[in-house]
Design an enzyme around this catalytic site. Structure first.
Site, PDB file in Angstrom:
ATOM      1  N   ASN A   9       0.671  -1.322   0.078  1.00  0.00           N
ATOM      2  CA  ASN A   9      -0.056   0.026   0.041  1.00  0.00           C
ATOM      3  C   ASN A   9       0.923   1.244  -0.066  1.00  0.00           C
ATOM      4  OD1 ASN A   9      -1.941   1.957   0.471  1.00  0.00           O
ATOM      5  ND2 ASN A   9      -2.389   1.496   2.683  1.00  0.00           N
ATOM      6  N   LYS A  11      -0.030   4.286  -0.352  1.00  0.00           N
ATOM      7  CA  LYS A  11      -0.660   5.608   0.204  1.00  0.00           C
ATOM      8  C   LYS A  11      -0.410   6.821  -0.562  1.00  0.00           C
ATOM      9  CE  LYS A  11       0.383   3.355   4.760  1.00  0.00           C
ATOM     10  NZ  LYS A  11       0.219   3.628   6.148  1.00  0.00           N
ATOM     11  N   HIS A  94      -9.364   0.673   5.152  1.00  0.00           N
ATOM     12  CA  HIS A  94      -8.263   0.969   5.797  1.00  0.00           C
ATOM     13  C   HIS A  94      -8.198   1.891   7.036  1.00  0.00           C
ATOM     14  CE1 HIS A  94      -4.108   2.386   6.404  1.00  0.00           C
ATOM     15  NE2 HIS A  94      -3.562   1.290   5.689  1.00  0.00           N
ATOM     16  N   GLU A  96      -6.813   4.366   8.087  1.00  0.00           N
ATOM     17  CA  GLU A  96      -6.622   5.955   7.669  1.00  0.00           C
ATOM     18  C   GLU A  96      -7.865   6.230   7.197  1.00  0.00           C
ATOM     19  OE1 GLU A  96      -2.996   5.438   5.521  1.00  0.00           O
ATOM     20  OE2 GLU A  96      -1.820   4.821   7.288  1.00  0.00           O
ATOM     21  N   GLU A 167      -4.844  -5.276  10.860  1.00  0.00           N
ATOM     22  CA  GLU A 167      -3.996  -4.257  10.926  1.00  0.00           C
ATOM     23  C   GLU A 167      -4.172  -3.419  12.288  1.00  0.00           C
ATOM     24  OE1 GLU A 167      -2.041  -2.808   6.821  1.00  0.00           O
ATOM     25  OE2 GLU A 167      -4.033  -1.993   7.106  1.00  0.00           O
ATOM     26  N   GLY A 173       2.780   1.966  10.566  1.00  0.00           N
ATOM     27  CA  GLY A 173       3.586   3.316  10.347  1.00  0.00           C
ATOM     28  C   GLY A 173       4.153   3.744  11.817  1.00  0.00           C
ATOM     29  N   SER A 212       3.821  -2.160  10.067  1.00  0.00           N
ATOM     30  CA  SER A 212       5.034  -2.152  10.391  1.00  0.00           C
ATOM     31  C   SER A 212       6.180  -3.265   9.993  1.00  0.00           C
ATOM     32  CB  SER A 212       5.487  -1.369  11.458  1.00  0.00           C
ATOM     33  OG  SER A 212       5.196  -0.010  11.833  1.00  0.00           O
TER      34      SER A 212
HETATM   35  C1  PEP Z   1      -0.729   0.163   5.958  1.00  0.00           C
HETATM   36  O1  PEP Z   1      -0.791   1.172   5.558  1.00  0.00           O
HETATM   37  O2  PEP Z   1      -1.488  -0.782   5.659  1.00  0.00           O
HETATM   38  C2  PEP Z   1       0.542  -0.336   6.717  1.00  0.00           C
HETATM   39  C3  PEP Z   1       0.429  -1.556   7.172  1.00  0.00           C
HETATM   40  O3  PEP Z   1       1.563   0.613   6.878  1.00  0.00           O
HETATM   41  P1  PEP Z   1       3.142   0.295   7.409  1.00  0.00           P
HETATM   42  O4  PEP Z   1       3.667  -1.057   7.202  1.00  0.00           O
HETATM   43  O5  PEP Z   1       3.828   1.411   7.169  1.00  0.00           O
HETATM   44  O6  PEP Z   1       2.876   0.182   9.060  1.00  0.00           O
END
Ligand code: PEP
Length: 250
Positions: A9, A11, A94, A96, A167, A173, A212
């Site tokens: 992803n 973003k 997601h 976000e 997640e 992040g 992450s």
């Molecule tokens: C994501 O945006 O779905 C995500 C898992 O980001 P990150 O790996 O940067 O934590």
């Protein structure tokens, strides 16, 4: 046998130059691996992505889709538009989108229905905040998010062509990955919750971990029985890291 999957992803990151370089590198570096590779670039780079990736093993998709199928919705992108650029996948729910754009479980369920109508495989994201985890509410939160789908009349059909992503918001992040055991516990809970309604659907559903994920944490996560792959944010922008994560799931 569930497929192994690693999805990136991006973003709101990228440029024409970066897309060109990253995708051409990944086309070579992830070839012949025993894992499905999917990328989610920002919408505006989907035409470029299609040009670079068609005839390759890498799939692509949209980071979101509109709640409506067409009409006066300035700034939105419809499922049909994603299909126009040969997207096979879409991210839905997601954290976000839930946090910053106030998407509700009901909106998310409607988006899953639209995705299915347009033959888009959706990756439905669920996860708890740190406060919810510390208050011992992780399973309740996840159950509510999943129930938004399980209460739809045709949920079995919907989940035939779907992927789930656990997640934890506190891991996205932040550099704090859930431990393999913490992630497995929730993945197992998700599968068991679906199995209460339909064992076959639960056993066939790929469940990815996101939060992450980096090359050094990927292997331990992928060894867990209910973790079928990863949804990767930050590390998916680094060709070497993303390749290494794909190799760990191969
Ligand atoms: C994501 O945006 O779905 C995500 C898992 O980001 P990150 O790996 O940067 O934590």
């Amino acid at each position: 046998m569930r497929p192994k999957i690693v999805a990136g992803n991006w973003k709101m990151h990228g440029s024409k130059t970066m897309v060109e370089e990253l995708l051409n590198t990944l086309k070579k570096s992830t070839k012949n691996l025993n894992t499905e590779v999917i990328v989610f670039p920002p919408y505006i780079y989907l035409p470029q992505t299609q040009t670079i990736l068609e005839d390759s093993h890498i799939q692509w998709g949209g980071q979101n889709l509109a709640l409506a199928e067409q009409g006066a919705y300035t700034g939105e992108i419809s499922a049909a538009m994603l299909r126009d650029f040969a997207c096979g996948y879409v991210l839905i729910g997601h954290s976000e989108r839930r946090q910053y754009y106030h998407e509700t479980d009901d909106d998310i369920a409607q988006k899953c229905l639209i995705a299915a109508r347009y033959q888009l495989t959706f990756i439905l994201c669920v996860g708890e905040t740190l406060e919810q985890r510390e208050a011992g509410n992780t399973f309740n939160v996840i159950k509510k998010q999943i129930n938004a789908i399980l209460t739809l009349e045709n949920w079995r059909d919907l989940l035939q062509n779907a992927i789930l992503a656990y997640e934890p918001i506190w891991a996205i992040g932040t550099g704090k990955t859930a431990s393999p055991e913490q992630a497995q516990e929730v993945h197992q809970f998700i599968r068991a919750t679906i199995a209460e309604q339909d064992t076959k659907t639960a056993l066939n559903l790929p469940i990815l971990y996101g939060g992450s994920v980096k090359p050094n944490s990927a292997k331990g996560l992928f060894e867990m029985i209910d973790i079928d792959g990863a949804l990767v944010g930050g590390a998916s922008l680094q060709p070497d890291d993303f390749t290494e994560i794909c190799q760990c799931n191969s």
